[in-house]
Structures are given as structure tokens and as C-alpha cells.
Design a protein around this motif. Structure first.
Motif, PDB file in Angstrom:
ATOM      1  N   ASP A 169       0.817  -1.212   0.000  1.00 50.26           N
ATOM      2  CA  ASP A 169       0.000   0.000   0.000  1.00 50.26           C
ATOM      3  C   ASP A 169       0.851   1.262   0.000  1.00 50.26           C
ATOM      4  N   PHE A 211      -5.427  11.620  -2.680  1.00 47.58           N
ATOM      5  CA  PHE A 211      -4.537  10.800  -1.865  1.00 47.58           C
ATOM      6  C   PHE A 211      -5.376  10.096  -0.813  1.00 47.58           C
ATOM      7  N   GLY A 212      -4.713   9.325   0.037  1.00 42.83           N
ATOM      8  CA  GLY A 212      -5.382   8.793   1.218  1.00 42.83           C
ATOM      9  C   GLY A 212      -5.959   7.412   1.038  1.00 42.83           C
ATOM     10  N   GLY A 213      -6.248   6.833   2.183  1.00 41.09           N
ATOM     11  CA  GLY A 213      -6.882   5.516   2.170  1.00 41.09           C
ATOM     12  C   GLY A 213      -5.916   4.396   2.429  1.00 41.09           C
ATOM     13  N   HIS A 214      -4.756   4.437   1.776  1.00 40.42           N
ATOM     14  CA  HIS A 214      -3.826   3.317   1.953  1.00 40.42           C
ATOM     15  C   HIS A 214      -3.224   3.341   3.343  1.00 40.42           C
ATOM     16  N   VAL A 229      -4.746   2.796   6.048  1.00 40.21           N
ATOM     17  CA  VAL A 229      -5.690   3.202   7.089  1.00 40.21           C
ATOM     18  C   VAL A 229      -5.826   2.075   8.108  1.00 40.21           C
ATOM     19  N   GLY A 230      -5.708   2.409   9.347  1.00 40.30           N
ATOM     20  CA  GLY A 230      -5.832   1.394  10.398  1.00 40.30           C
ATOM     21  C   GLY A 230      -4.507   0.756  10.731  1.00 40.30           C
TER      22      GLY A 230
END
Lengths: 408, 92
Positions: B62, B76-79, B81-82
Motif C-alpha cells: 500500500d 490521496f489517502g486511504g492506503h 488506514v488502520g
């Protein structure tokens, strides 16, 4: 070269911040005695990206060591980016005498420290990246906590990036600072901050939430916000703008992303379904949606396959013009003055893409049972291939990577 | 009209007139969070501890996708997450 007071102060502040975070971690770990699991790991890998005009080969090596256990884990990484005929090539080819293929190298080193103490996780890093026309430094701090007997995990992270941007002038590495298309090259400084500086400052905040909703279902949710101030246009793209004026983007950008996914397993079938969705919006007027589905299948005790499909759609920025006709106006590009903007950047246009992909993971635990191969326990080989069908000027892309990891 | 039905009707225009509703997203998130307040006992987490159920196991991949997307997309973003600093749900 003699460093200015501003640059020395900024560099000192960044290093102090990183040192302070590392010291807090070491003290934190020392104050919490106890025996927990330990694992050291070395990972070798290579990433590959290929499209019509660009090829990226990216080997890397990473290592983490528990010192002496998960209360303090130290890590380091080195990555080399070899970018051939990159997006900046149209400009640099002229500057470098018209080479057919322009290859640029980026070196990145990262140092990490993290600590797991009971329900708490702390982590920090320092990253330094350098290439001919871009120098980047970054540091950050992350904290996470488990709740309800580790049913819930909440994480919070902040990191800062301090980048200096330049424009290559010739093939012997001569370069000038780049302050964005609105500032004349002779008025741009490689120090300090403000509109006449080549500093790009990035503040990034992340909030993560992971929840074991059921013994077979995991829910994941995340929010990310970034605030960028500084030059965000490309010094080499003026050749792609019809009126041949410098690319000029707004200096300030506020970016926001929200993402959620679920991992649900069907144990009898050895399958995991992973639907995913992310939404992005920024004050440049770009909105993006990215739904994705991943299906994992354990086809053998130590062999996993995964299929993936991702759809991506984004709208164009407020200053993007489909006809590419921009007028040369002085001043900063803003929402109130879109007539001062100019762009040839595909990233701010409206487009969509489809990306199918496959992954294979071979866990070495089966091999490790054989005499003399015990050292393979915990190791794995991971192979990925993705094909991006992109409806924009970049065209389709092939994306692959290989990872070999060993525990020791 | 029952209170629940009235609140659903009051909520509906927001989701129909806009592509994305913050109220809707918050409501769904709260519903999921509340529905999952029951603790999954450590002895019941065998399936959750497998690598394919662990977000952190996708970290390197990711990170690379995130790098590509920052160079090729406007978003961007999302990869990751958590996985950022949290190591997933701690099911391992």
C-alpha cells in the motif's frame, strides 16, 4: 555553501523534533519493564511502474530489530527510485541537451522507532529524500491504543514534510530554486519561507479506527487531512501549455480523505472478501471516488492468492481548462483569481481508471520444517501485478512488485 | 408517524441532493461502531489473526500504491488506514 540563519534554524528544529520523539520512546520503553514477543526482520523488494513515457524501477531494503523486544523496535530503510523519461522530461530534455531518455535517481533513507506497551503503541520516524531537483525531509509521531480487550484500535498520527524544490538548468547539475510559476526565477530564494521561497511545507494528520465487529469480520475506517503551503506546480511543464507560460498552481492546498473497508472471512471456503471505498475532496475543486474489491483465497496452507479490482474517478480542479488555453497574467493563482492560473498537469484534470490486479504470497513456514531450513520460519515471498487502464494522457500502466522477507 | 420514520424522511433529502452526505457517513459509522460494541474474545480471534485479515500485512504494498497515486492522481489517502502506528486490531 554557507547556510543562512533561517535554514539552520529550520533544520535544527526538525532534527530536535525527531530526537525528542525518539528520546520519549526510549524513556517510555525503559519505564515499562516486562517480557513480550521479539522478532527481527529484513525485507528486500523491488517495485516496477511502466507507462507510455515513464518507467520507474525502485529497489529497497528494510530492517527492523526488537531491542530487546516489542517494547522498543528500531528500523531503517533505504530506497532507490530510478525514473526514466519522467513527467518532467519534456523540460529537462531541453536543459540537458536533448537526451532521448532522461534518467533521474532519488535516494531515500528512513529511520523508525516504535514501541508496543500493553494497549499502547507509539511510533516515530525521520525520512530524508534527495534527487537532482527536490530535497525532502520529514518526521512524524503516531500513537495508538487498543480498547475492549483489543477489539478496537484507535490511532492518531501527525507528520510534517519540509521540501525544497529546484529547477535543473543544464546537464552538469546546475539548478535554480523554484518558487512556483507566479514568481520570476531571479526573485526566488532557496531559503526562508513565503511566496519568494522554494519551501513546500506539508502538515499531515491521520485518524484510524479498526474494529473487530465479529469473530469473522473486521471494520476499518480512516480520515486524513493535509495542509500544504508552497510551490505545487512543475517547473518543466510550460512546454506543454499551448501559450508556453509557466505552470502556475495555487500555493495553498487543503486536502481531505475519508476511507472505509471491511474484511470478512468465510473460514470453510478459506476466502476473505474486502470491499473498500475512499472519498477525497480538496479546495482546488477536485473530488475523487475510489471503490475497490479484494478477494483473498488461501489455496494451500502456505499459499495465498488475491484478486483485486479498483475503479477510480476524479473531477478537475477549478483552474483546469479542457482546451488548455491560458493567458499570461501576473500574480498568485487563487480561487479569486483563476485567470492567473495555468496547468498542463494530468493530476488536476477529470479522468477515470480501472485497475485489475493479482497477488501471490508464499509463506515459508512449510519449508522451514525441513532439516536445515528452520531459518525460513516467518519468511515469505510476495508478488503483485496490476494493470491500470487510465483514461488520460499518461495512458495505461503496468505496476508490479516483489517482496522477500525473512525473520531472524 | 413514528419518530424513526420521520427522522428517516428528514434525512433523505441530504442524501438525494448531494453526492456525499457527511450526516449519512457519520450515521453509518456510528451504527457500525455501536453494533460492534460486543467484545470479540481472544479465543475467538483465530480467523482474525490470519495475515489476509490483518491490514498491516499490506503495509509495504500500500505504501508503493500510495506513492504511485500521489504522482499520478489528484487525490490521496486511504492506503494504510488502520495500520498507521496501530498495527491493525491487535488480533495477532
Amino acid at each position: 555553501m554557507r547556510l543562512s540563519r533561517h535554514r539552520r534554524r529550520a533544520r535544527r528544529s526538525l532534527l530536535s523534533l525527531t530526537r525528542l520523539a525518539a528520546l520519549v520512546l526510549v524513556a517510555w520503553a525503559a519505564l515499562h519493564p516486562g517480557t513480550t514477543a521479539a522478532e527481527n526482520r529484513v525485507t528486500l523488494g523491488g517495485n516496477y511502474y511502466r507507462e507510455r513515457s515513464t518507467r520507474v524501477i525502485q529497489p529497497y531494503v528494510r530492517a527492523t530489530v526488537d531491542a530487546p523486544d516489542e517494547r522498543l523496535t528500531l528500523g531503517t530503510a533505504y530506497l532507490l527510485d530510478a525514473i526514466s523519461s519522467a513527467s518532467i522530461a519534456s523540460g529537462t530534455m531541453q536543459a540537458t541537451g536533448g537526451d532521448n531518455v532522461f534518467t533521474e535517481f532519488r535516494h531515500e533513507v528512513v529511520a523508525t522507532a516504535s514501541s508496543r506497551l500493553g494497549e499502547w503503541n507509539l511510533g516515530t520516524f525521520f525520512r530524508y529524500s534527495t534527487e537532482t531537483d527536490w530535497i525532502s525531509r520529514g518526521t512524524g509521531l503516531a500513537v495508538a491504543r487498543d480498547f475492549l480487550q483489543r477489539t478496537i484500535n484507535v490511532s492518531l498520527a501527525y507528520n510534517i514534510g519540509v521540501d525544497r524544490i529546484y529547477r535543473i538548468r543544464n546537464n552538469i547539475g546546475d539548478r535554480l530554486p523554484w518558487c512556483g510559476g507566479a514568481i520570476a526565477p531571479q526573485d526566488c530564494r532557496a531559503k526562508g519561507s513565503g511566496t519568494h521561497s522554494n519551501l513546500l511545507l506539508i502538515h499531515n494528520f491521520e485518524l484510524g479506527y479498526t474494529h473487530a465487529l465479529h469473530r469473522y469480520v473486521l471494520g476499518i475506517f480512516g480520515v486524513q487531512y493535509a495542509h500544504l503551503v508552497g510551490p505545487q506546480d512543475n517547473p518543466y511543464r510550460e512546454n506543454l501549455i499551448i501559450s508556453a507560460i509557466p505552470e502556475t498552481h495555487p500555493r495553498v492546498r487543503n486536502r481531505f480523505a475519508i476511507a472505509g473497508s471491511v474484511r470478512a472471512t468465510v473460514p470453510q471456503a478459506h476466502l476473505v472478501f474486502e470491499p473498500y471505498y475512499s472519498f477525497y475532496v480538496d479546495d482546488w475543486g477536485i473530488e475523487a471516488h475510489a471503490p475497490e474489491l479484494r478477494i483473498h483465497a488461501r489455496v494451500h496452507r502456505h499459499l495465498r492468492l488475491r484478486a483485486r479490482y479498483r475503479y477510480y474517478h476524479q473531477s478537475g480542479a477549478f483552474f483546469w481548462k479542457a482546451d488548455g488555453m491560458y493567458i499570461d497574467n501576473d500574480g498568485q493563482c487563487t480561487r479569486d483569481h483563476p485567470e492567473r492560473c495555468a496547468t498542463a498537469d494530468v493530476k488536476v484534470t477529470a479522468w477515470d481508471s480501472h485497475t485489475p490486479g493479482v497477488q501471490l504470497v508464499w509463506e515459508f513456514d512449510g519449508l522451514a520444517r525441513h532439516p536445515g531450513l528452520g531459518w525460513l520460519e516467518g519468511g515469505y515471498l510476495e508478488l503483485n501485478y496490476n494493470h491500470a487502464i487510465q483514461h488520460n494522457r499518461f495512458g495505461n500502466a503496468r505496476i508490479a512488485n516483489a517482496t522477500l522477507s525473512f525473520a531472524f | 408517524m413514528p419518530q424513526r420514520a420521520r427522522s428517516l424522511i428528514a434525512f433523505a433529502p441530504m442524501t438525494c441532493t448531494h453526492g456525499f452526505s457527511w450526516r449519512g457517513a457519520l450515521l453509518v459509522t456510528a451504527a457500525i461502531a455501536l453494533a460492534g460494541c460486543a467484545t470479540v474474545k481472544p479465543s475467538q480471534r483465530e480467523a482474525l489473526s490470519k495475515p489476509e485479515m490483518t491490514p498491516a500485512s499490506d503495509g509495504l504494498e500500500d505504501e508503493f500504491y500510495g506513492h504511485i497515486e500521489s504522482a499520478r492522481q489528484g487525490s490521496f489517502g486511504g492506503h494504510g488506514v488502520g495500520a498507521g502506528g496501530g498495527g491493525g486490531c491487535g488480533c495477532g
